[in-house]
Design an enzyme around this catalytic site. Structure first.
Site, PDB file in Angstrom:
ATOM      1  N   ARG A 273      -7.607  11.921  -7.459  1.00 21.36           N
ATOM      2  CA  ARG A 273      -8.207  10.696  -7.975  1.00 21.36           C
ATOM      3  C   ARG A 273      -7.972   9.588  -6.949  1.00 21.36           C
ATOM      4  NH1 ARG A 273      -4.777   8.724 -12.293  1.00 21.36           N
ATOM      5  NH2 ARG A 273      -4.216   7.047 -10.880  1.00 21.36           N
ATOM      6  N   HIS A 277      -6.760   5.162 -12.570  1.00 19.57           N
ATOM      7  CA  HIS A 277      -7.074   5.977 -13.743  1.00 19.57           C
ATOM      8  C   HIS A 277      -8.241   5.359 -14.504  1.00 19.57           C
ATOM      9  CE1 HIS A 277      -6.572   8.436 -17.302  1.00 19.57           C
ATOM     10  NE2 HIS A 277      -6.446   7.350 -18.035  1.00 19.57           N
ATOM     11  N   TYR A 286       2.669   3.354  -8.614  1.00 14.55           N
ATOM     12  CA  TYR A 286       3.341   4.641  -8.816  1.00 14.55           C
ATOM     13  C   TYR A 286       3.019   5.697  -7.757  1.00 14.55           C
ATOM     14  CZ  TYR A 286      -1.158   5.501 -11.200  1.00 14.55           C
ATOM     15  OH  TYR A 286      -2.491   5.593 -11.515  1.00 14.55           O
TER      16      TYR A 286
END
Length: 382
Positions: A273, A277, A286
């Site tokens: 990805r 998100h 993160y």
């Protein structure tokens, strides 16, 4: 071998205790390298024409441009939310093109590329994220179910549908899309169980984009995801999710297997990805920049472009025409979203049930009386 036997999976699982799920080089089915070189795989062959490859490239570019425009529209306040597919175009277009017209797809909320392949107008997708409709397309017309927000539940819907068409005597197949995060849901395990026991003609297509929102895959599983299938009694295969040709070949083979009465298959499309998100997420909190940069070198569009150019099947005129078409699509999407009419507030009570319902009728009447009270109050003040 990429298709895993039950014994092999058990041995791998027993030896993987305490180790990351992706330790060592991933075992991928690959037909097109990141450098754009065509390679062969003993288990999966694929014959394509230059015309078909150019058409696939067009799909990839247009899907990415549409996705990018949707992200911009959300940032401008035109959409409430958007879940980008950036980096996952090959997994979606490859698997989407593998389906026959009668095959039915059950998506999550990120399968914009599959929707494109199934003929769903991008504006219908955006209408849902703008909040003006509940999907906007007829699932039975497109054989593409409405987007599923509840994580993993669509795998049960897909399995039930596959069991149903088997009883109807259909030779179609079903494909269920989900992410690596959804693989931790009980619904997915239950779907695997029913699909295996009833030998349902369903393909489980997991896009492992490495991150379940902010949690990496190794925090969810001790073995690669495709090996889970063997514990349920059906094969699993891991494919290079950034290789559109491999995704096409592997999905086509799995769907053909399902149609032949050989039951389900789990496909793990190993991809990444590239964006957030959703537009409410900040991935820089993160994951490290170096990881993102390494995956940019595996870009699904650039590798197919390199192959086409190297073989002399795409010149600058063709590439420029695709870019121009993608801008036309973006302009249509931009203008279409901004001019979407707002639905009447009372329309929220429509389509709650297939038929009329006394409670819904009561709630509708209560809302309309409440809304009318404002008009009456305004009239009294005047």
């Amino acid at each position: 071998m990429t298709v895993d036997s039950t014994a092999g999976a058990v041995n791998a699982a027993s030896g993987a205790h305490g180790t990351p799920a992706e330790a060592g080089p991933p075992d991928l089915v690959q037909l097109l390298t990141p450098e754009g070189e065509r390679v062969e795989h003993a288990g999966y062959s694929l014959e394509t024409t230059p015309e078909e490859l150019r058409s696939i490239y067009r799909d990839l570019v247009l899907v990415r441009r549409f996705d990018g425009e949707a992200t911009s529209l959300q940032r401008q306040g035109e959409l409430g939310l958007w879940a980008s597919l950036l980096g996952q175009e090959a997994a979606q277009v490859g698997s989407g093109r593998a389906m026959r017209p009668g095959d039915y797809a059950f998506p999550t909320y990120r399968e914009h590329g599959v929707a494109w392949c199934k003929g769903v107008d991008p504006l219908n997708l955006l209408g849902m994220f703008r909040g003006v409709n509940h999907g906007g397309w007829d699932p039975n017309e497109k054989n593409f179910h409405l987007y599923t927000i509840v994580i993993g539940s669509q795998t049960l819907h897909a399995t039930g549908y596959a069991m149903g068409i088997t009883k109807d005597g259909s030779d179609d197949a079903v494909i269920a899309y989900f992410g690596d995060g959804a693989s931790s849901q009980g619904d997915v395990a239950e779907a695997f169980t029913f699909a295996s026991v009833y030998n349902a003609p369903v393909v489980f297509f997991c896009q492992n984009n490495q991150w379940a929102i902010s949690e990496p895959t190794e925090k969810q599983t001790r073995v690669p995801l495709y090996r889970r299938a063997s514990g349920f009694g059906f094969p699993g295969v891991r494919v290079d999710g950034n290789d559109v040709l491999a995704c096409l070949a592997v999905t086509r083979a799995a769907l053909d297997r399902a149609r032949a009465g050989e039951g389900p298959t789990l496909i793990e499309a190993f991809t990444y990805r590239m964006g957030a998100h959703t537009t409410s997420d900040d991935p820089s909190r993160y994951r490290i920049a170096e990881e993102l940069e390494s995956w940019k070198l595996k870009d699904p569009i650039e590798r197919l472009k390199a192959y086409l150019v190297r073989e002399g099947w795409a010149d600058s005129e063709f590439l420029e025409s695709i870019e121009a078409e993608s801008e036309q699509l973006a302009r249509r999407v931009r203008e279409g979203v901004r001019t979407m009419p707002d639905p009447a507030p009372e329309s929220i009570f429509e389509h709650v049930y297939a038929e009329g319902h006394a409670l819904v009728d009561e709630e509708r009447a209560g809302y309309l009386a409440y809304a009318d009270s404002f008009a009456a109050e305004a009239g009294e003040q005047n």
